[in-house]
Design an enzyme around this catalytic site. Structure first.
Site, PDB file in Angstrom:
ATOM      1  N   GLY A 173      -2.032   5.192   3.062  1.00 41.13           N
ATOM      2  CA  GLY A 173      -2.190   6.516   2.430  1.00 41.13           C
ATOM      3  C   GLY A 173      -0.901   6.979   1.787  1.00 41.13           C
ATOM      4  O   GLY A 173      -0.474   8.126   1.952  1.00 41.13           O
ATOM      5  N   VAL A 203      -8.994   1.758   3.615  1.00 37.48           N
ATOM      6  CA  VAL A 203      -8.710   1.328   4.994  1.00 37.48           C
ATOM      7  C   VAL A 203      -9.980   1.192   5.841  1.00 37.48           C
ATOM      8  O   VAL A 203      -9.970   0.539   6.883  1.00 37.48           O
ATOM      9  CB  VAL A 203      -7.696   2.267   5.715  1.00 37.48           C
ATOM     10  CG1 VAL A 203      -6.283   2.063   5.217  1.00 37.48           C
ATOM     11  CG2 VAL A 203      -8.117   3.729   5.652  1.00 37.48           C
ATOM     12  N   SER A 229      -2.098  15.311  14.633  1.00 38.76           N
ATOM     13  CA  SER A 229      -2.114  16.691  14.116  1.00 38.76           C
ATOM     14  C   SER A 229      -2.091  17.663  15.285  1.00 38.76           C
ATOM     15  O   SER A 229      -2.551  17.331  16.386  1.00 38.76           O
ATOM     16  CB  SER A 229      -3.386  16.931  13.304  1.00 38.76           C
ATOM     17  OG  SER A 229      -3.541  18.302  12.997  1.00 38.76           O
ATOM     18  N   TYR A 265     -12.976  17.066  12.743  1.00 40.03           N
ATOM     19  CA  TYR A 265     -11.621  16.658  12.346  1.00 40.03           C
ATOM     20  C   TYR A 265     -10.692  16.705  13.564  1.00 40.03           C
ATOM     21  O   TYR A 265      -9.923  15.760  13.810  1.00 40.03           O
ATOM     22  CB  TYR A 265     -11.089  17.556  11.219  1.00 40.03           C
ATOM     23  CG  TYR A 265      -9.648  17.239  10.868  1.00 40.03           C
ATOM     24  CD1 TYR A 265      -9.321  16.041  10.240  1.00 40.03           C
ATOM     25  CD2 TYR A 265      -8.609  18.126  11.198  1.00 40.03           C
ATOM     26  CE1 TYR A 265      -7.995  15.728   9.941  1.00 40.03           C
ATOM     27  CE2 TYR A 265      -7.293  17.820  10.897  1.00 40.03           C
ATOM     28  CZ  TYR A 265      -6.983  16.616  10.274  1.00 40.03           C
ATOM     29  OH  TYR A 265      -5.678  16.303   9.984  1.00 40.03           O
ATOM     30  N   THR A 309      -0.149  19.728   0.978  1.00 36.83           N
ATOM     31  CA  THR A 309      -0.306  18.446   0.264  1.00 36.83           C
ATOM     32  C   THR A 309      -1.642  18.532  -0.469  1.00 36.83           C
ATOM     33  O   THR A 309      -2.163  19.615  -0.686  1.00 36.83           O
ATOM     34  CB  THR A 309      -0.352  17.275   1.276  1.00 36.83           C
ATOM     35  OG1 THR A 309      -1.487  17.506   2.138  1.00 36.83           O
ATOM     36  CG2 THR A 309       0.897  17.169   2.123  1.00 36.83           C
TER      37      THR A 309
HETATM   38  P1  NDP Z   1      -3.200  13.870   1.157  1.00 32.63           P
HETATM   39  O1  NDP Z   1      -4.608  14.096   0.782  1.00 32.63           O
HETATM   40  O2  NDP Z   1      -2.131  14.405   0.280  1.00 32.63           O
HETATM   41  O3  NDP Z   1      -2.928  12.317   1.376  1.00 32.63           O
HETATM   42  C1  NDP Z   1      -3.856  11.495   2.039  1.00 32.63           C
HETATM   43  C2  NDP Z   1      -3.527  10.041   1.754  1.00 32.63           C
HETATM   44  O4  NDP Z   1      -4.455   9.215   2.471  1.00 32.63           O
HETATM   45  C3  NDP Z   1      -3.671   9.700   0.292  1.00 32.63           C
HETATM   46  O5  NDP Z   1      -2.617   8.837  -0.088  1.00 32.63           O
HETATM   47  C4  NDP Z   1      -5.001   8.979   0.201  1.00 32.63           C
HETATM   48  O6  NDP Z   1      -4.937   8.037  -0.864  1.00 32.63           O
HETATM   49  C5  NDP Z   1      -5.024   8.283   1.558  1.00 32.63           C
HETATM   50  N1  NDP Z   1      -6.375   7.922   1.987  1.00 32.63           N
HETATM   51  C6  NDP Z   1      -7.394   8.733   2.321  1.00 32.63           C
HETATM   52  N2  NDP Z   1      -8.487   8.022   2.632  1.00 32.63           N
HETATM   53  C7  NDP Z   1      -8.135   6.709   2.496  1.00 32.63           C
HETATM   54  C8  NDP Z   1      -8.819   5.492   2.653  1.00 32.63           C
HETATM   55  N3  NDP Z   1     -10.112   5.461   3.042  1.00 32.63           N
HETATM   56  N4  NDP Z   1      -8.165   4.329   2.436  1.00 32.63           N
HETATM   57  C9  NDP Z   1      -6.866   4.337   2.054  1.00 32.63           C
HETATM   58  N5  NDP Z   1      -6.161   5.475   1.878  1.00 32.63           N
HETATM   59  C10 NDP Z   1      -6.792   6.639   2.093  1.00 32.63           C
HETATM   60  O7  NDP Z   1      -3.056  14.480   2.627  1.00 32.63           O
HETATM   61  P2  NDP Z   1      -1.837  14.479   3.672  1.00 32.63           P
HETATM   62  O8  NDP Z   1      -0.657  13.775   3.142  1.00 32.63           O
HETATM   63  O9  NDP Z   1      -1.686  15.844   4.151  1.00 32.63           O
HETATM   64  O10 NDP Z   1      -2.512  13.630   4.843  1.00 32.63           O
HETATM   65  C11 NDP Z   1      -1.917  12.487   5.430  1.00 32.63           C
HETATM   66  C12 NDP Z   1      -2.230  12.461   6.899  1.00 32.63           C
HETATM   67  O11 NDP Z   1      -1.645  13.589   7.533  1.00 32.63           O
HETATM   68  C13 NDP Z   1      -3.729  12.512   7.264  1.00 32.63           C
HETATM   69  O12 NDP Z   1      -3.957  11.621   8.316  1.00 32.63           O
HETATM   70  C14 NDP Z   1      -3.921  13.959   7.735  1.00 32.63           C
HETATM   71  O13 NDP Z   1      -4.983  14.080   8.636  1.00 32.63           O
HETATM   72  C15 NDP Z   1      -2.582  14.210   8.396  1.00 32.63           C
HETATM   73  N6  NDP Z   1      -2.212  15.597   8.573  1.00 32.63           N
HETATM   74  C16 NDP Z   1      -2.135  16.453   7.503  1.00 32.63           C
HETATM   75  C17 NDP Z   1      -1.769  17.767   7.702  1.00 32.63           C
HETATM   76  C18 NDP Z   1      -1.725  18.767   6.589  1.00 32.63           C
HETATM   77  O14 NDP Z   1      -1.730  19.998   6.874  1.00 32.63           O
HETATM   78  N7  NDP Z   1      -1.656  18.365   5.340  1.00 32.63           N
HETATM   79  C19 NDP Z   1      -1.414  18.253   9.040  1.00 32.63           C
HETATM   80  C20 NDP Z   1      -1.547  17.283  10.082  1.00 32.63           C
HETATM   81  C21 NDP Z   1      -1.910  16.003   9.842  1.00 32.63           C
HETATM   82  P3  NDP Z   1      -6.126   7.605  -1.831  1.00 32.63           P
HETATM   83  O15 NDP Z   1      -6.980   8.808  -2.072  1.00 32.63           O
HETATM   84  O16 NDP Z   1      -5.404   7.089  -3.032  1.00 32.63           O
HETATM   85  O17 NDP Z   1      -6.810   6.513  -1.103  1.00 32.63           O
HETATM   86  C1  8X3 Z   2      -4.013  19.327   9.514  1.00 37.29           C
HETATM   87  C2  8X3 Z   2      -3.541  20.600  10.082  1.00 37.29           C
HETATM   88  O1  8X3 Z   2      -4.346  22.812  11.015  1.00 37.29           O
HETATM   89  O2  8X3 Z   2      -5.090  22.183   8.781  1.00 37.29           O
HETATM   90  O3  8X3 Z   2      -4.227  18.396  10.507  1.00 37.29           O
HETATM   91  O4  8X3 Z   2      -5.978  21.070  10.716  1.00 37.29           O
HETATM   92  S1  8X3 Z   2      -4.823  21.716  10.152  1.00 37.29           S
END
Ligand code: NDP
Ligand code: 8X3
Length: 275
Positions: free
Chosen positions: A32, A84, A163, A176, A211
């Site tokens: 990702g 993935v 998270s 989630y 993000t």
């Molecule tokens: P984004 O949407 O900005 O990034 C998500 C990334 O995951 C992208 O690069 C996307 O790439 C990739 N992705 C999603 N599904 C797939 C797949 N099936 N196969 C390969 N790649 C995949 O979100 P974030 O950076 O915020 O999220 C990253 C991680 O952080 C996640 O696990 C999320 O749950 C976690 N997280 C996020 C928080 C937030 O508040 N933003 C807080 C806590 C945790 P592409 O679409 O090109 O495949």
């Molecule tokens: C992402 C953080 O609080 O939006 O895991 O679920 S929250």
């Protein structure tokens, strides 16, 4: 003459050792990596001299990240374009890595998403399946394919992006939250299963990070996504990459098991103060 030969031999072996130290470049594999936290992690590892295996589905975005890092830091980047969730595709991509790329030092299991914000008893089945398949089952597959190589080398660090949502559920987010609770449990179990090895396992548990996460959660509704971060100074992808790097760069005898990191005006998954 014998004495001179042995001196030359000694000097050659010292030079060889120094060359191998110079040539040894650590490798990080980040899933990702085309956006948000994964992209910020790629940048952090590139800044610190790692070479990178970057995965995502969106070819254009992933290539742009790779090209940017090559240009800015001279980073060697291998892009692995796959979903993935496609286990056999993931297996093949990892099994057929060129030998010199198989020595993975750090795996950042970051690919993941939330879809929808609805009461559990009316949630969307397709959204649930996508979250469970991506956040749990795919994380497990990538771990299953990469970690045996680390065990064989006696070297490696697995960093899973959990998270705050995995600590306690919040209303309308149960599925989630459950997937992120699973990430924590899978990390804890893996740490136990690796306790007799030099490998380390870390869970990073971020709060609100601005993000593409909320745009994805609300199926492209940018206005609704922006509202999530209104009136609160949210975390950035870089803040999370800094935590990942803190764990990855700790001395080898230090295993950072978990980091919970929240925005300052956030106290839990469901309590924030907004101006
Ligand atoms: P984004 O949407 O900005 O990034 C998500 C990334 O995951 C992208 O690069 C996307 O790439 C990739 N992705 C999603 N599904 C797939 C797949 N099936 N196969 C390969 N790649 C995949 O979100 P974030 O950076 O915020 O999220 C990253 C991680 O952080 C996640 O696990 C999320 O749950 C976690 N997280 C996020 C928080 C937030 O508040 N933003 C807080 C806590 C945790 P592409 O679409 O090109 O495949
Ligand atoms: C992402 C953080 O609080 O939006 O895991 O679920 S929250």
């Amino acid at each position: 003459l014998n004495y001179q030969f042995s001196t030359i031999n000694y000097q050659l072996s010292t030079v060889n050792y120094q060359l191998s130290t110079i040539n040894y470049m650590k490798t990080a594999f980040i899933t990702g990596a085309s956006s948000g936290i994964g992209e910020a992690c790629a940048r952090k590892f590139a800044e610190n001299g790692y070479r990178l295996i970057l995965n995502a589905r969106n070819e254009q975005k992933l290539q742009a990240v790779a090209d940017g890092l090559k240009k800015e830091f001279g980073t060697e980047v291998l892009t692995l374009l796959f979903d993935v969730r496609e286990r056999e595709v993931a297996r093949k991509a990892i099994e057929t890595l060129p030998n010199e790329w198989k020595a993975i030092d750090v795996l950042v299991n970051n690919a993941g998403l939330a879809l929808g914000l609805e009461k559990e008893y009316v949630g969307d089945f397709a959204d649930w399946d996508t979250m469970i398949d991506t956040n749990i089952k795919a994380l497990l597959s990538i771990t299953r394919f990469v970690v045996p190589m680390m065990v064989e080398r006696g070297k490696g660090h697995i960093i899973n992006i959990g998270s705050v949502a995995g600590d306690v559920a919040y209303p309308n987010g149960a599925v989630y939250c459950a997937t992120k609770a699973a990430v924590k449990t899978l990390s804890d179990g893996l740490r136990m299963d690796l306790v007799d090895t030099p490998l380390r396992v870390t869970t990073i548990k971020p709060g609100l990070v601005e993000t593409n996460f909320s745009v994805v959660r609300f199926h492209g509704d940018k206005e609704r996504a922006d509202n999530v971060y209104k009136g609160i100074n949210p975390l950035t992808g870089k803040d999370i990459a800094d935590c990942v790097w803190f764990a990855a760069s700790a001395p080898e005898h230090v295993q950072v098991a978990e980091i919970l990191v929240l925005a300052t005006h956030q106290a839990s998954g469901s309590l924030t103060y907004r101006k």
